[in-house]
Scaffold this motif. Structure first.
Motif, PDB file in Angstrom:
ATOM      1  N   GLU A 101       0.534  -0.979   0.292  1.00 46.05           N
ATOM      2  CA  GLU A 101       0.038  -0.338  -0.356  1.00 46.05           C
ATOM      3  C   GLU A 101       1.148   0.814   0.088  1.00 46.05           C
ATOM      4  N   TYR A 102       0.167   2.513  -0.417  1.00 45.88           N
ATOM      5  CA  TYR A 102       0.365   4.148   0.267  1.00 45.88           C
ATOM      6  C   TYR A 102      -0.331   4.637   0.874  1.00 45.88           C
ATOM      7  N   LYS A 103       0.529   5.115   2.332  1.00 51.09           N
ATOM      8  CA  LYS A 103      -0.832   4.857   2.896  1.00 51.09           C
ATOM      9  C   LYS A 103      -0.648   6.509   2.562  1.00 51.09           C
ATOM     10  N   PRO A 104      -1.878   7.474   3.397  1.00 52.88           N
ATOM     11  CA  PRO A 104      -2.286   8.661   2.703  1.00 52.88           C
ATOM     12  C   PRO A 104      -1.252   9.493   2.975  1.00 52.88           C
ATOM     13  N   HIS A 105      -0.860  10.695   1.912  1.00 56.09           N
ATOM     14  CA  HIS A 105      -0.252  11.344   2.353  1.00 56.09           C
ATOM     15  C   HIS A 105      -0.117  13.216   1.099  1.00 56.09           C
ATOM     16  N   TYR A 106       0.479  13.595   1.412  1.00 56.48           N
ATOM     17  CA  TYR A 106       0.384  14.708   0.364  1.00 56.48           C
ATOM     18  C   TYR A 106       1.433  14.765  -0.560  1.00 56.48           C
ATOM     19  N   ASP A 107       1.339  14.930  -1.784  1.00 60.43           N
ATOM     20  CA  ASP A 107       2.531  15.504  -2.917  1.00 60.43           C
ATOM     21  C   ASP A 107       3.128  16.591  -3.052  1.00 60.43           C
ATOM     22  N   TYR A 108       2.522  17.198  -2.435  1.00 60.76           N
ATOM     23  CA  TYR A 108       3.291  18.500  -2.247  1.00 60.76           C
ATOM     24  C   TYR A 108       4.551  17.972  -1.223  1.00 60.76           C
ATOM     25  N   LEU A 159      -4.672  14.593  -0.113  1.00 63.70           N
ATOM     26  CA  LEU A 159      -4.901  13.937   0.978  1.00 63.70           C
ATOM     27  C   LEU A 159      -4.989  12.718   0.294  1.00 63.70           C
ATOM     28  N   HIS A 160      -4.037  11.639  -0.208  1.00 69.23           N
ATOM     29  CA  HIS A 160      -4.869  10.482  -0.510  1.00 69.23           C
ATOM     30  C   HIS A 160      -3.724   9.253   0.056  1.00 69.23           C
ATOM     31  N   GLY A 161      -4.264   8.461  -0.803  1.00 69.46           N
ATOM     32  CA  GLY A 161      -3.652   6.706  -0.324  1.00 69.46           C
ATOM     33  C   GLY A 161      -3.277   5.986  -2.027  1.00 69.46           C
TER      34      GLY A 161
HETATM   35 ZN    ZN Z   1       0.586  10.489  -3.490  1.00 69.94          ZN
END
Ligand code: ZN
Ligand code: PD2
Length: 301
Positions: free
Chosen positions: A204-211, A277-279
């Motif tokens: 998985e890719y836990k929720p994060h911001y891309d900026y 926020l997205h994951g």
């Molecule tokens: Zn991302």
């Protein structure tokens, strides 16, 4: 953030200008990094004036011209309350299809805030397969940008493996980059090299911001190359049988990974108020391959 023009900041301004960024672009990057617009304007203006004077004494008249538009730019930045231009699609009148040059792309769903657009048929099956085939021998455990220093680190919140293509490295990559640029009205030169990620069962890719977080000390180093990220396009290259959706927890949205489709989202300031926020949800059955294109404010050399 300390709103003082350090020697490092002055050097950064000169480097950005020497690299061909316009004063407006440098100003936008500073505002995006958390500088108050008025402070950024004065720092930029005095730094460039001092620098040009030091190189060509008596060249004040020549200096005045490039610096003059700064007042208007700073005003625009201020009135936009710290926001910057972002990649956009023309979604007025709710089009079913968007012209991406060599391909018509379907608009499947849109969300206004945060701006999220789910797109159908961005890539052909052949292009998805070709991207996986080109990426597979180059895969390594994913790194994330280490915001303390601006370097890279292994991150437990990201259990995928990945690789980066260089921008324009093959005909396939050039074709897809040109299509994306046309679709989101954003220069090819402002895009990072495309990243391919692979997730096995449980990854998985836990929720994060891309900026990049302006509060992190490594961020000014990262921003030297192209400024902030302002948009993300995640393209699905295959279909896991269960799990692996792209989630937006702030708005309860989950985008199903469907081969050839993509999810686009943009963020006009590096701040959680963008609700971006997205994951990547864990893969439950099957495997997941995606290609991500991150779009920067300025030219990413
Ligand atoms: Zn991302
Ligand atoms: O693979 C995904 O769904 C995903 C989710 C969140 C990818 C990214 N972020 C990314 O590449 O930034």
């Amino acid at each position: 953030m300390t709103q003082i023009a350090t020697p490092a900041l002055r050097e950064w301004i000169v480097q950005q200008t020497a690299a061909g960024f316009s004063p407006e672009q440098v100003l936008s990057a500073m505002v995006a990094a958390g500088w108050e617009a008025g402070v950024a304007e004065v720092t930029l203006e005095t730094t460039l004036r001092d620098y040009l004077r030091s190189r060509a004494p008596g060249a004040d008249a020549a200096v005045a011209a490039p610096v003059a538009p700064l007042k208007a730019s700073a005003q625009a930045a201020k009135s936009a309350a710290g926001t910057v231009p972002v990649p956009t699609m023309d979604l007025g009148q709710s089009p079913r299809m968007l012209d991406a040059g060599d391909r018509q792309v379907t608009v499947l769903s849109t969300l206004a805030s945060p701006r999220v657009v789910v797109l159908g048929g961005l890539l052909s099956d052949e292009e998805c397969d070709a991207l996986i085939a080109a990426a597979r021998p180059r895969m390594a455990r994913s790194l994330t940008v280490e915001t303390k220093t601006g370097g890279e680190e292994l991150n437990e919140s990201r259990t995928s493996s990945g690789m980066f293509f260089n921008r324009g490295e093959s005909e396939l990559i050039q074709r897809i980059e040109a299509r994306i640029a046309r679709l989101v009205n954003w220069p090819v030169e402002n895009g990072e090299g495309m990243q391919v990620l692979y997730y096995g069962v449980g990854a998985e890719y836990k929720p994060h911001y891309d900026y990049f977080d302006p509060a992190e000390p490594g961020t000014p180093t990262i921003l030297k190359r192209g400024g902030q990220r302002v948009g993300t396009l995640v393209m699905y290259l295959n279909e896991p049988e269960r799990g692996g959706g792209t989630t937006f927890p702030d708005v309860g949205l989950e985008v199903a990974p469907q081969r050839g489709n993509a999810v686009f989202f943009s963020y006009d300031k590096p701040d959680p108020s963008t609700r971006t926020l997205h994951g990547g949800a864990p893969v439950i059955v099957g495997e997941k391959w995606v290609a991500t294109k991150w779009l920067r404010q300025g030219v990413f050399e």
